[in-house]
Every structure is written in C-alpha cells, then in structure tokens.
Design a protein around this motif. Structure first.
Motif, mmCIF file in Angstrom:
data_model
loop_
_atom_site.group_PDB
_atom_site.id
_atom_site.type_symbol
_atom_site.label_atom_id
_atom_site.label_comp_id
_atom_site.label_asym_id
_atom_site.label_seq_id
_atom_site.Cartn_x
_atom_site.Cartn_y
_atom_site.Cartn_z
ATOM 1 N N GLY A 200 52.591 21.338 57.072
ATOM 2 C CA GLY A 200 52.777 20.275 56.091
ATOM 3 C C GLY A 200 53.180 20.797 54.731
ATOM 4 N N VAL A 201 53.194 19.888 53.768
ATOM 5 C CA VAL A 201 53.501 20.224 52.377
ATOM 6 C C VAL A 201 52.183 20.283 51.616
ATOM 7 N N VAL A 202 51.765 21.462 51.212
ATOM 8 C CA VAL A 202 50.524 21.589 50.453
ATOM 9 C C VAL A 202 50.823 21.275 48.995
ATOM 10 N N THR A 203 50.210 20.225 48.494
ATOM 11 C CA THR A 203 50.482 19.789 47.120
ATOM 12 C C THR A 203 49.450 20.308 46.130
ATOM 13 N N ALA A 204 48.328 20.867 46.630
ATOM 14 C CA ALA A 204 47.343 21.478 45.722
ATOM 15 C C ALA A 204 46.425 22.409 46.500
ATOM 16 N N PHE A 205 46.028 23.482 45.826
ATOM 17 C CA PHE A 205 45.099 24.475 46.363
ATOM 18 C C PHE A 205 43.898 24.565 45.434
ATOM 19 N N THR A 206 42.702 24.689 45.995
ATOM 20 C CA THR A 206 41.511 24.928 45.179
ATOM 21 C C THR A 206 40.884 26.250 45.599
ATOM 22 N N PHE A 207 40.748 27.154 44.621
ATOM 23 C CA PHE A 207 40.245 28.502 44.871
ATOM 24 C C PHE A 207 38.880 28.714 44.227
ATOM 25 N N ARG A 208 38.135 29.647 44.778
ATOM 26 C CA ARG A 208 36.910 30.125 44.165
ATOM 27 C C ARG A 208 37.286 31.116 43.064
ATOM 28 N N GLY A 209 36.694 30.961 41.891
ATOM 29 C CA GLY A 209 36.948 31.884 40.793
ATOM 30 C C GLY A 209 35.778 32.836 40.592
ATOM 31 N N TYR A 210 36.045 33.948 39.921
ATOM 32 C CA TYR A 210 35.023 34.953 39.648
ATOM 33 C C TYR A 210 35.075 35.343 38.175
ATOM 34 N N GLU A 211 33.941 35.709 37.650
ATOM 35 C CA GLU A 211 33.907 36.140 36.253
ATOM 36 C C GLU A 211 34.748 37.408 36.086
ATOM 37 N N GLN A 212 35.651 37.369 35.119
ATOM 38 C CA GLN A 212 36.506 38.516 34.837
ATOM 39 C C GLN A 212 36.759 38.538 33.331
ATOM 40 N N THR A 213 35.725 38.909 32.605
ATOM 41 C CA THR A 213 35.835 38.927 31.144
ATOM 42 C C THR A 213 36.280 40.281 30.620
ATOM 43 N N ASN A 214 36.023 41.336 31.406
ATOM 44 C CA ASN A 214 36.413 42.674 30.951
ATOM 45 C C ASN A 214 37.895 42.945 31.211
ATOM 46 N N GLN A 215 38.472 43.822 30.398
ATOM 47 C CA GLN A 215 39.813 44.291 30.670
ATOM 48 C C GLN A 215 39.775 45.274 31.842
ATOM 49 N N VAL A 216 40.972 45.587 32.366
ATOM 50 C CA VAL A 216 41.058 46.495 33.503
ATOM 51 C C VAL A 216 41.943 47.688 33.139
ATOM 52 N N PHE A 217 41.721 48.784 33.842
ATOM 53 C CA PHE A 217 42.526 49.992 33.659
ATOM 54 C C PHE A 217 43.602 49.990 34.739
ATOM 55 N N ALA A 218 44.872 50.036 34.341
ATOM 56 C CA ALA A 218 45.940 49.957 35.331
ATOM 57 C C ALA A 218 47.253 50.447 34.740
ATOM 58 N N GLY A 219 48.220 50.655 35.626
ATOM 59 C CA GLY A 219 49.554 51.022 35.200
ATOM 60 C C GLY A 219 50.189 52.059 36.104
ATOM 61 N N PRO A 220 51.466 52.350 35.888
ATOM 62 C CA PRO A 220 52.190 53.305 36.720
ATOM 63 C C PRO A 220 51.972 54.757 36.297
ATOM 64 N N LEU A 221 51.940 55.618 37.288
ATOM 65 C CA LEU A 221 52.044 57.066 37.117
ATOM 66 C C LEU A 221 53.242 57.493 37.949
ATOM 67 N N ILE A 222 54.230 58.130 37.314
ATOM 68 C CA ILE A 222 55.465 58.473 38.007
ATOM 69 C C ILE A 222 55.585 59.992 38.125
ATOM 70 N N PHE A 223 55.900 60.439 39.354
ATOM 71 C CA PHE A 223 55.980 61.871 39.632
ATOM 72 C C PHE A 223 57.351 62.245 40.174
ATOM 73 N N LEU A 224 57.725 63.505 39.968
ATOM 74 C CA LEU A 224 58.907 64.029 40.632
ATOM 75 C C LEU A 224 58.572 64.279 42.106
ATOM 76 N N PRO A 225 59.585 64.278 42.969
ATOM 77 C CA PRO A 225 59.335 64.365 44.416
ATOM 78 C C PRO A 225 58.536 65.582 44.859
ATOM 79 N N ASP A 226 58.561 66.681 44.088
ATOM 80 C CA ASP A 226 57.842 67.879 44.529
ATOM 81 C C ASP A 226 56.327 67.686 44.533
ATOM 82 N N LYS A 227 55.850 66.621 43.865
ATOM 83 C CA LYS A 227 54.410 66.360 43.822
ATOM 84 C C LYS A 227 53.945 65.464 44.976
#
Length: 478
Positions: A200-227
């Motif tokens: 069918g055509v889903v016109t709305a979704f309801t999700f469970r939420g979680y507390e997420q007040t803190n920031q997160v540590f993330a991002g890319p680390l790029i290596f040359l192929p020899d690594k």
C-alpha cells in the motif's frame, strides 16, 4: 481513448478541493522536476504525476488507478536505484508534499508523513533532545529506508529502523485507510516491516524516540592504499571491541579532485571526543592523509556523507554480506578489482565499495520470523554504489556489481544457498537489490507467508513494483 488530460479529468475533479498537484508532460519545468530521481538511470516519463497532500488524496488516487486499470508507482524520497519509484507512461503517486514531522516528547514518539526525508525527522526530534534510528545519508526518504528495514548509526544500540516502528498509517489497494501496528492489523504490520512497498501507500510512520542530548564523535579518516592491511586489522578488532555505541564504515573510492584511489573510513562513537579518540586510536595512529573527525550534534551526523551523494548522474546500488574477521589479502583483491573497474571511465571514479560494520548484536535479538525482514544474522552488509554516465554501460555495471558482490559474499563466509536462506538471515539487504531478485532470496522462509498476505491485502497485485511476492498476471493479447 482520449488524451492523458481527458483520462485524468475525473481524478482532477475528485482532488480539486485538496492541495494536491497534478502534473503532465505539458506542464514544463514543474513536471520535469517531478520525474527527477537520485539516479538518472531511474528517470522515466510518467503520463501523470499526482503530488498528493493527504491520506484522502492517496485513497482517491489508488481507487482511480484501480478503476481505470492505470499502471502506477509510489514515490517517496526518490532515492532508490531499483527504478521502482518511476514509470513510463503510467501514474506516479508522489508523496513529496507530505513531509510533516510531529514529536511527542512525553511519549518519546516521532510521527513522520510518508514523504518526509531523514533530515526532517532528525531535526524535528533534536528539538526535543530525541533521536531515532535513521540512515546514513539524510536526504534519503523515510519511507523507502523504513519499509526495507533500515540500518543506521544507532542500530548498534537500538536495532533497525523497523524495530523502532510503532505503527503505520496506510492506504490499501482497496483505497481503505487503516492503521497497522502490533495491536491493529498485526499481520499487515508483520508484512510492512520489510516488504511494505508491496502492500500500500504508507502516508505516516510513528517511531520510538530515544534521548540524544549529547553530541557525537564522528567523521571521515582517509588513508592511502598502502594502509589497507592495517585498516582491515582494525575492522577485525572492531568486531569484539565495540559496545554498540560505535559504527565503522570502510570504503574504496577515487574521490575528487584528484580521483586517485583511497581507503575511506567513516567512524562514529556516541560519546565524547576523548572516548572516540581512544576507541579509534589504532586507526588514527596509522596516519590518515585526512582526519575530519569532530564532535557534532546527532542531527548533523546523517549529513556527514552527503557530499558526492546528491541527485544527478546514473547510479546503482548492489548488496552482499561479509563476516569478520577478514584476511587483508582478500580485501586487497577486492580493492584492486573494484578500483580497476571504476577507473575505466572518468564518470565512475566516484563509485564506492562499502563495508558497513554496524554492530549486529541488537539486530539479531529479533528473530527473522518476527517480521518480513529476513536479513538478521552474524554478518554485516557489503554494498556497491556505482556511478556512470553512458547508458550503454548499464548492463556492464549491473553485471560487474552482481558478480563482485556474489564472489565477495561467498568468500567472506556468508553462504546464500536456499537451505541457509530458509533458516538463517538471507545475507541480502532488500534496499540494495533490484525487484527482479526472487522473493526467496530477500525474504527466505518468510516468502510464503508474504505471498499469502499479498493475496489477502492486495489480491489483484496492484502494488507490484517491489520485490515480486507473487507472479505478475500474464496479459494475453488476442
């Protein structure tokens, strides 16, 4: 038969009091914009695009296409590369006007309309210090990702997106509007979670939420192929070292501006920078040529990989699976083969082969028979996303991706024969495969029950653009 405008005059009359937009090829730029997709490979010239604005619009449109025997598709975020959200000459039910998100901070729930993107959900939930399990690119549609399963940075802690889905509001093939949840139409809710595109055509979704007040540590680390060997060794350690608050993505690509081969990693830790640096210390100590990790609000995390993932160009997803540990020589061979292929054409260099090391302990707590989704097992998803420009290469790209992923999955310890698929996780993520893949490969032992439910909720197979649960009717021309 009259012109398309004549045929759709009845529908226009039915929707005249709504905010829906009905577009035809004669509508110029607005129409052209409406048929754009994340991949140009999937763009088709529909006879009519109906941008619905409500569940009532969806109901009226479904009844109309059924009565007039008009082939149609449903478009959410337009991000799929299977082509199932586009159609030549038929009708598109376009949900892009329905992007509203409502948060209930007391109940910790998030309700998203059917056309919402993950950026809408992430930003709305963050206003109340909440988050839910989304994808890894925030311009992906909520509907497509959810109905196919949904892996995200928070899956290690909270499971899949569908594990946090509380209910859907859906328009069935009859045009009836119903709610599906654990207590209302539970068999339909079982089917929606993994095979929703077929029901069918889903016109709305309801999700469970979680507390997420803190920031997160993330991002890319790029290596040359020899690594690469040392990066693989870190990935092997990640298997036992993580506590569900981390994720690690490893990719092979040739990004701009140099378009030279690199080993791209994306790291995530749901905690402080000190904790993140400590967890990923072995990786950081290898000496990446670029370290773009930082602290960021969770709602910004899913935008971290947006660069290079915009609309335009021909793109195709492919999916497989792998188990850890992996031998560095095996991964090196995949690197060489993938880079060798993706550097044959200038437009291909931004393609990527991605090892998605998202912890599965929480995911496998739910049995595969609990819902239609059947890709739960002690393994991880392997994906290709290949970009190209020349339509003449469509078949070449598809064949290369399938062959590489099949070989990689089998060599990486994930067997996908029929016996295993019927009892364990299938080793195939439905959101990464094309609709022509047999239902047994995507749903394993759940395929039979899905076919039965298809007969109950959509006996005429009106919604036939996803993985084929039942045979399409044979049209006999006299």
């Amino acid at each position: 038969m009259g012109s398309a405008t004549d045929v759709y005059a009845q529908l226009k009359e039915q929707l005249k009091s709504s905010k829906a937009e009905i577009l035809f090829p004669s509508d110029g730029e607005k129409y052209e914009e409406s048929i754009k997709r994340w991949s140009e490979h999937c763009e088709k010239r529909a006879a009519c695009v109906v941008k619905i604005s409500s569940a009532d619009d969806a109901s009226a449109t479904v009844k109309f296409v059924k009565e007039n025997k008009i082939p149609f598709v449903v478009r959410g975020g337009g991000h799929s590369t299977s082509g199932s959200a586009s159609i030549e000459d038929g009708l598109v039910i376009d949900l892009s006007l329905m992007r509203g998100v409502t948060v209930n901070p007391e109940k910790k729930t998030v309700r998203a309309e059917g056309g919402a993107l993950w950026v809408d959900v992430d930003e709305a939930a963050a206003q109340y210090g909440l988050a839910t399990v989304g994808g890894t690119v925030n311009h992906t549609g909520v509907g497509g990702l959810t109905l196919g399963g949904g892996y995200g940075y928070l899956s290690g802690k909270y499971g899949l997106t569908i594990d946090n889905l509380l209910q859907v509001e859906i328009v069935l093939a009859s045009g009836e509007q119903v709610i599906a949840s654990e207590t209302e139409n539970p068999d339909l809710f079982w089917a929606i979670r993994g095979a929703g595109q077929n029901f069918g055509v889903v016109t709305a979704f309801t999700f469970r939420g979680y507390e997420q007040t803190n920031q997160v540590f993330a991002g890319p680390l790029i290596f040359l192929p020899d690594k690469l060997p040392q990066v693989v060794e870190f990935m092997n350690k990640f298997q036992t070292k993580n506590d569900g608050n981390q994720a690690f993505l490893l990719g092979f690509t040739c990004p701009p501006p140099a378009h030279a081969p690199v080993v791209l990693t994306q790291v995530f830790h749901n905690g402080t920078q000190e904790e993140g640096n400590a967890f990923f210390k072995d990786l950081i100590d290898l000496g990446p040529v670029a370290n773009m990790t930082s602290m960021m609000p969770y709602e910004k995390l899913n935008a971290a990989m947006n660069e290079g993932q915009g609309f335009g160009g021909r793109k195709m997803f492919g999916g497989g699976a792998y188990k850890l540990p992996l031998a560095p020589p095996f991964v090196q061979a995949l690197f060489d083969e993938f880079i060798g292929f993706s550097t044959t054409q200038p437009a291909m260099t931004d393609s990527i082969l991605l090892f998605e090391t998202i912890p599965y302990a929480k995911v496998v707590e739910v049995p595969n028979e609990k819902m239609a989704f059947s890709n739960r097992g002690e393994y991880y998803n392997l994906a290709t996303m290949i970009k190209w420009a020349n339509p003449a290469l469509d078949d070449t790209v598809r064949e290369f991706s399938r062959a590489l992923l099949k070989k990689a999955s089998q060599s990486a310890g994930v067997v996908q024969d029929e016996k295993v698929r019927s009892t364990e996780g299938v080793g195939v993520y439905g959101n990464y495969v094309n609709p022509d893949v047999p239902a047994s490969e995507v749903y394993g032992g759940n395929a039979k029950k899905l076919a039965e439910l298809k007969g109950k909720y959509d006996p005429e197979n009106l919604f036939d653009r996803g993985t084929r649960l039942v045979p399409r009717p044979v049209v006999v021309v006299n």
